[in-house]
Design a protein around this motif. Structure first.
Motif, PDB file in Angstrom:
ATOM      1  N   VAL A  61     -10.669   2.068   9.586  1.00 21.20           N
ATOM      2  CA  VAL A  61     -10.389   2.095  11.021  1.00 21.20           C
ATOM      3  C   VAL A  61      -8.967   2.591  11.203  1.00 21.20           C
ATOM      4  O   VAL A  61      -8.034   2.058  10.599  1.00 21.20           O
ATOM      5  N   VAL A  62      -8.791   3.629  12.014  1.00 22.79           N
ATOM      6  CA  VAL A  62      -7.458   4.153  12.305  1.00 22.79           C
ATOM      7  C   VAL A  62      -6.909   3.403  13.497  1.00 22.79           C
ATOM      8  O   VAL A  62      -7.566   3.258  14.533  1.00 22.79           O
ATOM      9  N   MET A  63      -5.677   2.914  13.332  1.00 20.12           N
ATOM     10  CA  MET A  63      -5.014   2.162  14.391  1.00 20.12           C
ATOM     11  C   MET A  63      -3.604   2.714  14.564  1.00 20.12           C
ATOM     12  O   MET A  63      -3.153   3.555  13.781  1.00 20.12           O
ATOM     13  N   ALA A  64      -2.917   2.219  15.593  1.00 21.49           N
ATOM     14  CA  ALA A  64      -1.513   2.579  15.826  1.00 21.49           C
ATOM     15  C   ALA A  64      -0.730   1.311  16.097  1.00 21.49           C
ATOM     16  O   ALA A  64      -1.231   0.386  16.749  1.00 21.49           O
ATOM     17  N   ASP A  65       0.485   1.260  15.594  1.00 21.09           N
ATOM     18  CA  ASP A  65       1.352   0.109  15.858  1.00 21.09           C
ATOM     19  C   ASP A  65       1.895   0.201  17.286  1.00 21.09           C
ATOM     20  O   ASP A  65       1.569   1.159  18.009  1.00 21.09           O
ATOM     21  N   PRO A  66       2.688  -0.760  17.742  1.00 17.22           N
ATOM     22  CA  PRO A  66       3.152  -0.735  19.135  1.00 17.22           C
ATOM     23  C   PRO A  66       3.947   0.496  19.564  1.00 17.22           C
ATOM     24  O   PRO A  66       4.084   0.763  20.749  1.00 17.22           O
ATOM     25  N   GLU A  67       4.465   1.291  18.622  1.00 18.36           N
ATOM     26  CA  GLU A  67       5.168   2.529  18.979  1.00 18.36           C
ATOM     27  C   GLU A  67       4.332   3.772  18.688  1.00 18.36           C
ATOM     28  O   GLU A  67       4.823   4.887  18.758  1.00 18.36           O
ATOM     29  N   GLY A  68       3.058   3.585  18.343  1.00 19.45           N
ATOM     30  CA  GLY A  68       2.165   4.716  18.167  1.00 19.45           C
ATOM     31  C   GLY A  68       2.065   5.273  16.760  1.00 19.45           C
ATOM     32  O   GLY A  68       1.421   6.302  16.548  1.00 19.45           O
ATOM     33  N   ASN A  69       2.689   4.632  15.784  1.00 19.36           N
ATOM     34  CA  ASN A  69       2.596   5.092  14.395  1.00 19.36           C
ATOM     35  C   ASN A  69       1.228   4.727  13.832  1.00 19.36           C
ATOM     36  O   ASN A  69       0.846   3.559  13.813  1.00 19.36           O
ATOM     37  N   GLU A  70       0.499   5.729  13.374  1.00 23.67           N
ATOM     38  CA  GLU A  70      -0.844   5.497  12.863  1.00 23.67           C
ATOM     39  C   GLU A  70      -0.813   4.750  11.538  1.00 23.67           C
ATOM     40  O   GLU A  70       0.088   4.928  10.727  1.00 23.67           O
ATOM     41  N   PHE A  71      -1.829   3.916  11.336  1.00 19.68           N
ATOM     42  CA  PHE A  71      -2.083   3.277  10.054  1.00 19.68           C
ATOM     43  C   PHE A  71      -3.579   3.030   9.958  1.00 19.68           C
ATOM     44  O   PHE A  71      -4.291   3.080  10.957  1.00 19.68           O
ATOM     45  N   CYS A  72      -4.074   2.816   8.746  1.00 22.20           N
ATOM     46  CA  CYS A  72      -5.514   2.599   8.554  1.00 22.20           C
ATOM     47  C   CYS A  72      -5.782   1.210   8.017  1.00 22.20           C
ATOM     48  O   CYS A  72      -5.035   0.716   7.161  1.00 22.20           O
ATOM     49  N   VAL A  73      -6.858   0.615   8.497  1.00 19.85           N
ATOM     50  CA  VAL A  73      -7.349  -0.636   7.941  1.00 19.85           C
ATOM     51  C   VAL A  73      -8.530  -0.259   7.055  1.00 19.85           C
ATOM     52  O   VAL A  73      -9.533   0.272   7.532  1.00 19.85           O
ATOM     53  N   LEU A  74      -8.380  -0.514   5.759  1.00 16.08           N
ATOM     54  CA  LEU A  74      -9.393  -0.143   4.785  1.00 16.08           C
ATOM     55  C   LEU A  74     -10.369  -1.293   4.553  1.00 16.08           C
ATOM     56  O   LEU A  74     -10.341  -2.289   5.261  1.00 16.08           O
ATOM     57  N   ARG A  75     -11.170  -1.166   3.527  1.00 15.27           N
ATOM     58  CA  ARG A  75     -12.154  -2.194   3.201  1.00 15.27           C
ATOM     59  C   ARG A  75     -11.461  -3.520   2.911  1.00 15.27           C
ATOM     60  O   ARG A  75     -10.330  -3.561   2.434  1.00 15.27           O
ATOM     61  N   SER A  76     -12.184  -4.590   3.134  1.00 16.52           N
ATOM     62  CA  SER A  76     -11.671  -5.916   2.884  1.00 16.52           C
ATOM     63  C   SER A  76     -11.624  -6.188   1.377  1.00 16.52           C
ATOM     64  O   SER A  76     -12.519  -5.788   0.637  1.00 16.52           O
ATOM     65  N   LEU A  77     -10.595  -6.898   0.946  1.00 16.41           N
ATOM     66  CA  LEU A  77     -10.482  -7.357  -0.427  1.00 16.41           C
ATOM     67  C   LEU A  77     -10.760  -8.852  -0.528  1.00 16.41           C
ATOM     68  O   LEU A  77     -10.485  -9.475  -1.550  1.00 16.41           O
ATOM     69  N   ALA A  78     -11.294  -9.420   0.559  1.00 19.87           N
ATOM     70  CA  ALA A  78     -11.591 -10.850   0.578  1.00 19.87           C
ATOM     71  C   ALA A  78     -12.684 -11.160  -0.443  1.00 19.87           C
ATOM     72  O   ALA A  78     -13.590 -10.357  -0.663  1.00 19.87           O
ATOM     73  N   PRO A  79     -12.601 -12.350  -1.075  1.00 23.37           N
ATOM     74  CA  PRO A  79     -13.637 -12.714  -2.046  1.00 23.37           C
ATOM     75  C   PRO A  79     -15.001 -12.874  -1.388  1.00 23.37           C
ATOM     76  O   PRO A  79     -15.121 -13.128  -0.240  1.00 23.37           O
TER      77      PRO A  79
END
Length: 129
Positions: A111-129
């Protein structure tokens, strides 16, 4: 002879605001402050730790006058460690992130997201057990 990746600098308007956001996202803490900058990390940098190469880089938010104008050519990827990807996206939205469209198209595993100033970052797959 080698170098180590020790920090990633992010230009921004409000270093305190972005540092607070990313501290919540990554469970980091403020480790240094200056007049126009805030550095966050998961550890206190030492020469020995950096030389060993076992410590993750810190993030440094530096105040600049200009705004963001284009898609970032460099961005962070994060992976949830104790929740599913959609649960993490919901948490990040609550912290002030927004969903972003950078032309990634449908049916992606991230999922592509942006921080409060618009800088993009991605949320990848979960590493949760």
């Amino acid at each position: 002879m080698t170098s180590r990746f020790t920090e990633l600098s992010v230009d921004c308007h409000d270093p305190e605001r972005l540092a607070a956001f990313w501290c919540e996202v990554l469970d980091y803490k403020v480790i240094d402050r200056g007049e126009d900058m805030v550095e966050i990390g998961s550890w206190e940098p030492t020469v020995e730790g950096v030389r060993a190469g076992s410590m993750p880089p810190t993030l440094v938010f530096v105040q600049v006058p200009e705004g963001k104008t284009l898609k970032n050519r460099l961005h962070l990827d994060v992976s949830p460690i104790d929740a599913g990807t959609e649960d993490e996206v919901t948490r990040l939205l609550g912290l002030g992130a927004t969903r972003a469209d950078v032309g990634q198209g449908p049916d992606r595993s991230w999922v592509v997201m942006a921080d409060p100033e618009g800088n993009e970052f991605c949320v990848l797959r979960s590493l949760a057990p």
